[in-house]
Design a protein around this motif. Sequence first.
Motif, mmCIF file in Angstrom:
data_model
loop_
_atom_site.group_PDB
_atom_site.id
_atom_site.type_symbol
_atom_site.label_atom_id
_atom_site.label_comp_id
_atom_site.label_asym_id
_atom_site.label_seq_id
_atom_site.Cartn_x
_atom_site.Cartn_y
_atom_site.Cartn_z
ATOM 1 N N GLN A 48 0.841 -1.175 0.000
ATOM 2 C CA GLN A 48 0.000 0.000 0.000
ATOM 3 C C GLN A 48 0.887 1.239 0.000
ATOM 4 O O GLN A 48 1.961 1.256 0.573
ATOM 5 C CB GLN A 48 -1.008 -0.004 1.145
ATOM 6 N N ILE A 49 0.402 2.232 -0.700
ATOM 7 C CA ILE A 49 1.213 3.408 -0.992
ATOM 8 C C ILE A 49 0.524 4.632 -0.415
ATOM 9 O O ILE A 49 -0.697 4.722 -0.397
ATOM 10 C CB ILE A 49 1.291 3.608 -2.526
ATOM 11 N N LYS A 50 1.317 5.587 0.048
ATOM 12 C CA LYS A 50 0.787 6.906 0.413
ATOM 13 C C LYS A 50 1.315 7.870 -0.642
ATOM 14 O O LYS A 50 2.469 8.306 -0.552
ATOM 15 C CB LYS A 50 1.302 7.342 1.787
ATOM 16 N N ALA A 91 5.363 11.790 -5.508
ATOM 17 C CA ALA A 91 6.191 10.831 -4.774
ATOM 18 C C ALA A 91 5.303 9.693 -4.290
ATOM 19 O O ALA A 91 4.104 9.877 -4.074
ATOM 20 C CB ALA A 91 6.886 11.499 -3.591
ATOM 21 N N ARG A 92 5.903 8.535 -4.164
ATOM 22 C CA ARG A 92 5.229 7.389 -3.568
ATOM 23 C C ARG A 92 6.026 7.021 -2.333
ATOM 24 O O ARG A 92 7.214 6.733 -2.432
ATOM 25 C CB ARG A 92 5.249 6.192 -4.524
ATOM 26 N N VAL A 93 5.396 7.047 -1.197
ATOM 27 C CA VAL A 93 6.094 6.634 0.012
ATOM 28 C C VAL A 93 5.208 5.648 0.756
ATOM 29 O O VAL A 93 4.059 5.429 0.386
ATOM 30 C CB VAL A 93 6.451 7.842 0.919
ATOM 31 N N ARG A 94 5.780 5.031 1.794
ATOM 32 C CA ARG A 94 5.034 3.962 2.446
ATOM 33 C C ARG A 94 4.369 4.393 3.744
ATOM 34 O O ARG A 94 3.501 3.711 4.244
ATOM 35 C CB ARG A 94 5.953 2.775 2.710
ATOM 36 N N THR A 95 4.801 5.520 4.320
ATOM 37 C CA THR A 95 4.144 5.936 5.555
ATOM 38 C C THR A 95 3.643 7.364 5.386
ATOM 39 O O THR A 95 4.216 8.168 4.649
ATOM 40 C CB THR A 95 5.093 5.884 6.771
ATOM 41 N N PHE A 96 2.553 7.663 6.094
ATOM 42 C CA PHE A 96 1.939 8.972 5.960
ATOM 43 C C PHE A 96 2.870 10.068 6.474
ATOM 44 O O PHE A 96 2.912 11.169 5.921
ATOM 45 C CB PHE A 96 0.600 8.999 6.696
ATOM 46 N N SER A 97 3.650 9.734 7.532
ATOM 47 C CA SER A 97 4.536 10.786 8.058
ATOM 48 C C SER A 97 5.580 11.175 7.012
ATOM 49 O O SER A 97 5.965 12.338 6.911
ATOM 50 C CB SER A 97 5.193 10.339 9.365
ATOM 51 N N ARG A 98 6.049 10.184 6.218
ATOM 52 C CA ARG A 98 6.994 10.535 5.156
ATOM 53 C C ARG A 98 6.301 11.339 4.045
ATOM 54 O O ARG A 98 6.905 12.221 3.429
ATOM 55 C CB ARG A 98 7.616 9.274 4.572
ATOM 56 N N PHE A 134 11.692 2.624 -3.272
ATOM 57 C CA PHE A 134 10.759 3.752 -3.301
ATOM 58 C C PHE A 134 11.502 5.053 -3.617
ATOM 59 O O PHE A 134 11.019 5.891 -4.365
ATOM 60 C CB PHE A 134 9.994 3.860 -1.980
ATOM 61 N N ASN A 154 10.854 7.438 -6.862
ATOM 62 C CA ASN A 154 10.529 8.859 -6.716
ATOM 63 C C ASN A 154 11.545 9.769 -7.392
ATOM 64 O O ASN A 154 11.195 10.849 -7.848
ATOM 65 C CB ASN A 154 10.431 9.215 -5.227
ATOM 66 N N GLU A 170 4.707 3.529 12.424
ATOM 67 C CA GLU A 170 3.449 3.757 11.726
ATOM 68 C C GLU A 170 2.985 2.529 10.944
ATOM 69 O O GLU A 170 1.801 2.249 10.849
ATOM 70 C CB GLU A 170 3.668 4.933 10.759
ATOM 71 N N LEU A 171 3.962 1.809 10.383
ATOM 72 C CA LEU A 171 3.611 0.747 9.438
ATOM 73 C C LEU A 171 4.465 -0.494 9.678
ATOM 74 O O LEU A 171 5.679 -0.416 9.772
ATOM 75 C CB LEU A 171 3.841 1.258 8.007
ATOM 76 N N HIS A 204 0.417 -4.560 7.414
ATOM 77 C CA HIS A 204 0.171 -4.908 6.025
ATOM 78 C C HIS A 204 0.832 -6.247 5.722
ATOM 79 O O HIS A 204 1.961 -6.488 6.125
ATOM 80 C CB HIS A 204 0.733 -3.810 5.126
ATOM 81 N N GLU A 247 8.428 0.733 10.023
ATOM 82 C CA GLU A 247 8.851 2.107 9.691
ATOM 83 C C GLU A 247 7.820 3.103 10.178
ATOM 84 O O GLU A 247 6.718 2.735 10.533
ATOM 85 C CB GLU A 247 9.049 2.254 8.182
#
Lengths: 280, 556
Positions: free
Chosen positions: A188-190, A204-211, B427, B431, B508-509, B540, B556
């Motif tokens: 899943q991507i944020k 950008a595609r990152v994995r956590t919302f904070s990033r 990632f 990007n 977070e994940l 996940h 992470e």
Amino acid sequence: MSFKTIRLVTDSTCDIPAALTAKWRIGIVPAFVNYGGGSYADDGAALDRQAFYEQLPHLRPYPTTAAPPPALAEPVLRQALAEADHVVILTAPAKLSGLHNAIRLASADFPADRVTLLDSGMVSMGLGWQVVAAAEAAEATGDLAEVLAAINRVRARQKVYAALFSIEYLRRSGRVGWAAASVGDLLQIKPVVSVAEGVVSQIARVRTFSRAVDKLVELTQAEAPLVRLAVLHANNLDGAQALRERLGDLMPSDTLTVLANPALGAHIGPGSLGVAVVRE
Amino acid sequence: MEFETVMTPQANVLACDGHLLKRLVEAGLVWLEVNQERVNQLNVFPVPDGDTGTNMYLTMRKAYEAVADLDDAHVGQMCAALARGALVGARGNSGVILSQWWRGFAQALENEPVLDASLFARACRSAVEMAYRAVIRPVEGTILTVTRQAMEAVAELAPREPNLLALFEAKVAMGYDALRRTPDLLPVLKEVGVVDSGGQGWIFIIEGMLRLMRGEDIHLRSAAAVAVQRPGWEMALQPEDEQGYGYDVQFLMRGQGFDVAAVQAAISEIGWSVLVVGDDNLIKVHVHVHDPGAPLSYAIRLGAVLDDVVIENMQLQYERYVQERHRHEARPVDGVAVIAVTAGEGLRRLFLQDLGAASVVSGGQTMNPSTEDFLATIQSLPNTEIILLPNNPNITMAAEQAAALCADKRVRVVPTRSIPQGISAMFAYLNDRDSLSQPELVEAMAAAARMVRTAEVTTATRAARLNGMTVGAGQIIGLLDDRLAAAGSSVEAVVRDLLRQMGTDKYELVTLYYGIDVTQAEAESLSQALQAEFDAVEIHLVSGGQPLYPYIIGVE
């Protein structure tokens, strides 16, 4: 050249706070949001924005949006024209929404020389800042050319960015090709997205919302110095306030914090954060 | 290949030409093969991948294969070919250091037709210097220390001792001395109670050479030590003859009054790649044949009782392997291409389809890919700028060696230590690939890799004491960022323990990549249980399909 009274008409996706729409007597055509078997006009009465967001995470099937019937835009235009010599209409992007077309159809019944219809190419306060700048110029100059120039100045200097809490809502909206194609993604991507000329792009595609929020801050900093800033949130006020704190000195004194309209929220999903900036 | 492991004993070996060097290396290879399981048992971490003995053996085997058909009396030329073979065949960090040792050895021999005592001393010094240069921060108490102190013994003796046999004896003796002292230099060895595995593997090679000079049979020490590795069919490029690879047959002969030399001669008549080691009542046989019944029948006729019979169809293995290798090869990208090391169908698909890797090299959890595996994949891509993701600390040096050997392309390594680190780096690649130059991209990817923590769950391959923990062989163990951190009786309990230790609520994940031996239902049930305990994080689940590790976890 005589001073003209020029009024602005826009749609409910502009996210301009009520105090400002009242101050500038801005006409608003409502978008419609469909969920739970009903279809609700986002006109401040039929649809309770906060209540909608409380339900949004649990709504299945996912909500959809709809343009209003042209007949609903007509009284808004009529009212504006009754008060003004000329009406400038700024709408959500035709590429993303049927609002532009509905309002265009309604405006066809009015004298063409008293109405100027423009596609803002922007969403939320990205559209909103164009409208606000136009209203300010209208009051200051009473000159249509100056109003259009003010709009163009904003368009040349503005950005809308958002960090999406989930790609799922955008994917299901079907309006953005790359998001629709993400169906097979294993992770899943944020996504961090931008909107320009009615096109939603993935920055950008990152994995956590904070990033994703880090990226949002970085993108906003790159636009400094700012003359206008609105921090947007889809029912994530804490996140919006934290974002404001991180932007700190970058914020102009009249920075707004705005709950995104439900038509937008239905496509970006709850929790998402964004910024609408205009640089110097 | 056939191993000639016996030589007429000689009291004095004053010179070594190319032919003798080749036979010595062959003996070193066989002796390492016989002992490789003992070397594997010295691995500090009791995890099932990256065995030092296996990696060093496969590296030496590739070195030997490079000279197997070479008939050259010139020792310098023979050694250069050998070193080149080691260089491209290097697997694992120990294999890379070993290959650099050979490279240094070969450099000293360049232009020299014959090796004598003083040249041997020079070559040993050059070898050690090159080995030290293979690592950025050399650590004492490792193979480096062992090779250096052994070299110093040779250097000390060579001016007054022309006999190579005596120099090899001194080298091996001092090597063992140094090996015994490695736990004093490297605390982790002392804690685990082992000597350095790479140092031991290197000594076995030199010792095998010495044994050949002495005319000693390279025989089995004890039945318990018998554990010949599966043949290196993966490494071969072509079947050994037009009938294909045939079968790999391994068995133990139990009985009395065996004549090892006679059995070796007879088995050599039946097949190829023969290894026969043992004594008069226990013999280990390893042979490649087209008719697997033949060696078994022979042993039965001799009155032996067969034990531990293993027959593998190498032709089918090879075909599956080749299929596997080439299935996803074509995934062209513009600009900078990434090659990632992965194991498991899910992870392979993830890297190739979701994350934009141009190609993957199989390995990591079972077999560490060689420098040559990297080189072949690099050459298969049209791109001139390439980034390698080893995704395992024990593969980094082979990747770096491949990058250094590749003169016609700009190849760089982002030293990712785990699959989650590799994914995080990808990632950054997705990007920034359009906006950054390759060196900037390498930096961005390395920074992204550091943003994720890794937990891994597997089964202990042996009993061990480490980090104040005691684990038994076969117990489930958990690693946290490469450090042994948990042990338990169930996979689920160890996962939970690792997540608690990490303070998962701060993050977070959590992404769980479940392995091939875990069903989706099992993984989902664990994921739900974890979600109930760690309700603040997003959990996940991804089917990784990796072997040996039921769960690899990114936090992470």
